[in-house]
Design an enzyme around this catalytic site. Structure first.
Site, PDB file in Angstrom:
ATOM      1  N   TYR A 291       0.827  -1.220   0.000  1.00 58.86           N
ATOM      2  CA  TYR A 291       0.000   0.000   0.000  1.00 58.86           C
ATOM      3  C   TYR A 291       0.860   1.269   0.000  1.00 58.86           C
ATOM      4  CZ  TYR A 291      -3.841  -3.162   1.415  1.00 58.86           C
ATOM      5  OH  TYR A 291      -4.764  -4.187   1.502  1.00 58.86           O
TER       6      TYR A 291
ATOM      7  N   HIS B  23       0.288 -11.893   1.742  1.00 55.68           N
ATOM      8  CA  HIS B  23      -0.745 -11.099   1.070  1.00 55.68           C
ATOM      9  C   HIS B  23      -1.547 -11.884   0.020  1.00 55.68           C
ATOM     10  CE1 HIS B  23      -1.705  -6.610   0.222  1.00 55.68           C
ATOM     11  NE2 HIS B  23      -2.743  -7.351  -0.062  1.00 55.68           N
TER      12      HIS B  23
HETATM   13  N1  LIG Z   1      -5.909  -8.711   1.486  1.00 49.80           N
HETATM   14  C1  LIG Z   1      -6.206  -8.145   0.342  1.00 49.80           C
HETATM   15  O1  LIG Z   1      -5.816  -8.607  -0.750  1.00 49.80           O
HETATM   16  C2  LIG Z   1      -7.066  -6.926   0.344  1.00 49.80           C
HETATM   17  C3  LIG Z   1      -7.681  -6.480  -0.833  1.00 49.80           C
HETATM   18  C4  LIG Z   1      -8.479  -5.347  -0.777  1.00 49.80           C
HETATM   19  C5  LIG Z   1      -8.656  -4.692   0.447  1.00 49.80           C
HETATM   20  N2  LIG Z   1      -8.038  -5.122   1.570  1.00 49.80           N
HETATM   21  C6  LIG Z   1      -8.194  -4.426   2.884  1.00 49.80           C
HETATM   22  O2  LIG Z   1      -9.568  -4.285   3.159  1.00 49.80           O
HETATM   23  C7  LIG Z   1      -9.870  -2.905   3.345  1.00 49.80           C
HETATM   24  C8  LIG Z   1     -11.297  -2.634   2.926  1.00 49.80           C
HETATM   25  O3  LIG Z   1     -11.479  -2.831   1.525  1.00 49.80           O
HETATM   26  P1  LIG Z   1     -11.747  -1.594   0.571  1.00 49.80           P
HETATM   27  O4  LIG Z   1     -10.631  -0.630   0.726  1.00 49.80           O
HETATM   28  O5  LIG Z   1     -12.135  -2.047  -0.760  1.00 49.80           O
HETATM   29  O6  LIG Z   1     -12.927  -0.872   1.321  1.00 49.80           O
HETATM   30  P2  LIG Z   1     -14.498  -0.975   1.477  1.00 49.80           P
HETATM   31  O7  LIG Z   1     -14.692  -0.817   2.938  1.00 49.80           O
HETATM   32  O8  LIG Z   1     -15.142  -2.091   0.766  1.00 49.80           O
HETATM   33  O9  LIG Z   1     -14.994   0.351   0.769  1.00 49.80           O
HETATM   34  C9  LIG Z   1     -14.244   1.161  -0.006  1.00 49.80           C
HETATM   35  C10 LIG Z   1     -15.076   2.064  -0.885  1.00 49.80           C
HETATM   36  O10 LIG Z   1     -16.416   2.258  -0.412  1.00 49.80           O
HETATM   37  C11 LIG Z   1     -16.653   3.629  -0.103  1.00 49.80           C
HETATM   38  N3  LIG Z   1     -17.399   3.690   1.169  1.00 49.80           N
HETATM   39  C12 LIG Z   1     -16.933   3.399   2.402  1.00 49.80           C
HETATM   40  N4  LIG Z   1     -17.893   3.573   3.317  1.00 49.80           N
HETATM   41  C13 LIG Z   1     -18.998   3.976   2.656  1.00 49.80           C
HETATM   42  C14 LIG Z   1     -20.307   4.327   3.053  1.00 49.80           C
HETATM   43  N5  LIG Z   1     -20.670   4.294   4.329  1.00 49.80           N
HETATM   44  N6  LIG Z   1     -21.192   4.704   2.101  1.00 49.80           N
HETATM   45  C15 LIG Z   1     -20.835   4.740   0.804  1.00 49.80           C
HETATM   46  N7  LIG Z   1     -19.609   4.424   0.359  1.00 49.80           N
HETATM   47  C16 LIG Z   1     -18.689   4.046   1.279  1.00 49.80           C
HETATM   48  C17 LIG Z   1     -15.284   4.286  -0.012  1.00 49.80           C
HETATM   49  O11 LIG Z   1     -15.313   5.575  -0.541  1.00 49.80           O
HETATM   50  P3  LIG Z   1     -14.547   6.842   0.132  1.00 49.80           P
HETATM   51  O12 LIG Z   1     -13.199   6.393   0.601  1.00 49.80           O
HETATM   52  O13 LIG Z   1     -14.475   7.798  -1.018  1.00 49.80           O
HETATM   53  O14 LIG Z   1     -15.420   7.301   1.254  1.00 49.80           O
HETATM   54  C18 LIG Z   1     -14.431   3.403  -0.912  1.00 49.80           C
HETATM   55  O15 LIG Z   1     -14.524   3.831  -2.260  1.00 49.80           O
HETATM   56  C19 LIG Z   1      -8.788  -2.216   2.511  1.00 49.80           C
HETATM   57  O16 LIG Z   1      -8.673  -0.840   2.778  1.00 49.80           O
HETATM   58  C20 LIG Z   1      -7.589  -3.038   2.883  1.00 49.80           C
HETATM   59  O17 LIG Z   1      -7.115  -2.665   4.155  1.00 49.80           O
HETATM   60  C21 LIG Z   1      -7.270  -6.238   1.535  1.00 49.80           C
END
Ligand SMILES: NC(=O)c1ccc[n+]([C@@H]2O[C@H](COP(=O)([O-])OP(=O)(O)OC[C@H]3O[C@@H](n4cnc5c(N)ncnc54)[C@H](OP(=O)(O)O)[C@@H]3O)[C@@H](O)[C@H]2O)c1
Length: 274
Positions: free
Chosen positions: A47, A105
């Protein structure tokens, strides 16, 4: 904050994700996330924001032991000679002498799994990480990792939201005493626009996003990650501990799953999914 226990680890049920969050954004939003109450922070070497995550946590005034911090080793560091220095580098950037959880990862790598798991165990024994886990593993790989590891594997971090059925991985995780940590809860914007979720949420004065975070953490052994760079959504996403979905509502949300529901599937990193 609810706690998920798994093989001796106590993971706060809701974590703050920092994927696609440049360092400058971390410096702005993570202090506010901690203020709202998040005590579990998820980052990764890839990241590129470990230094900023470390800066915020170390300057937060919150005791280090009160924050559950996860990072992940990237696939190009899986060989033992690269793995150990990469963890030391992560700790330097994170400004701490240990992380609570260290994950592999993604599974695709020419480095034998035994070498990767051996390195995870080595850094754990050295006190650099409290718990170890994997990410994006299928059930077969989970079994192999468990068999190869001296220390228990505490989580498999995977894509999980209502459109993707993860029952097989969940069942395997439970059979090993592991948790599942859910990423992509918002399913790339589909969740906030789903009528069924909005309708269920309206019964509790909650949004579709809150319903899905609740649906995740209400499942046994499931931890949810939530990422937002939007200040107003921090409080929204954290306010998921004051209502309870019914069994029928849980089932109706699970019924949104469909065969093409998977979003994250990089061919050069992913396993053969279950
Ligand atoms: N292990 C892996 O391979 C892997 C892969 C992907 C992710 N991850 C981890 O999992 C975490 C979560 O996944 P993710 O980053 O995809 O996040 P997510 O929690 O699924 O959501 C991210 C998206 O949704 C929007 N969002 C968040 N809360 C919202 C709400 N209440 N209403 C409307 N839209 C909302 C955010 O927009 P805004 O930011 O513009 O508000 C962002 O665009 C990552 O940050 C990372 O730490 C791990």
């Amino acid at each position: 904050m609810d706690i998920v226990t798994a093989n001796g680890a106590a993971l706060p049920a809701l974590g703050f994700g920092t994927f696609r969050m440049p360092g400058e954004e971390v410096l702005k939003i993570l202090p506010l996330a901690l203020k709202v109450g998040f005590r579990h922070v998820d980052t990764a070497q890839i990241y590129g924001n470990e230094a900023e995550v470390g800066e915020v946590i170390s300057g937060s005034g919150i005791a280090r032991e009160d924050i559950f911090l996860t990072t992940k080793v990237w696939v190009d560091k899986f060989a033992h000679k690269d793995f150990i220095p990469s963890v030391d580098e992560s700790l330097r950037k994170l400004k701490t002498d240990y992380v609570d959880l260290l994950l592999l990862h993604w599974p695709q790598s020419p480095v034998p799994l035994a070498e990767q798991i051996g390195a995870l165990n080595e850094v754990r024994k050295a006190g650099k990480v409290r718990h170890i886990g994997v990410s994006n593993y299928n059930t077969a790989l989970m079994g192999e990792a468990v068999a190869l590891s001296d220390a228990p594997i505490v989580t498999n971090q995977i894509e999980y939201h209502p459109y993707l059925d993860q029952a097989k991985v969940l069942a395997a995780a439970r059979s090993y005493g592991m948790s599942v940590t859910a990423y992509y809860a918002m399913a790339n914007g589909k969740v906030p626009n789903e009528p069924l979720l909005a309708e269920i949420g309206a019964r509790y004065g909650k949004t579709a996003a809150q319903v899905v975070l609740r649906w995740l953490i209400q499942q046994q052994g499931v931890v949810a990650l939530s990422k937002t760079a939007t200040e107003s959504r921090l409080g929204e996403n954290f306010a998921v501990f004051d209502f309870l979905l019914t069994g029928d509502e849980m089932a109706a949300i699970s019924a949104l799953a469909r065969p093409d529901g998977r979003i994250v599937n990089p061919g050069h990193l992913a396993p053969q999914w279950d």
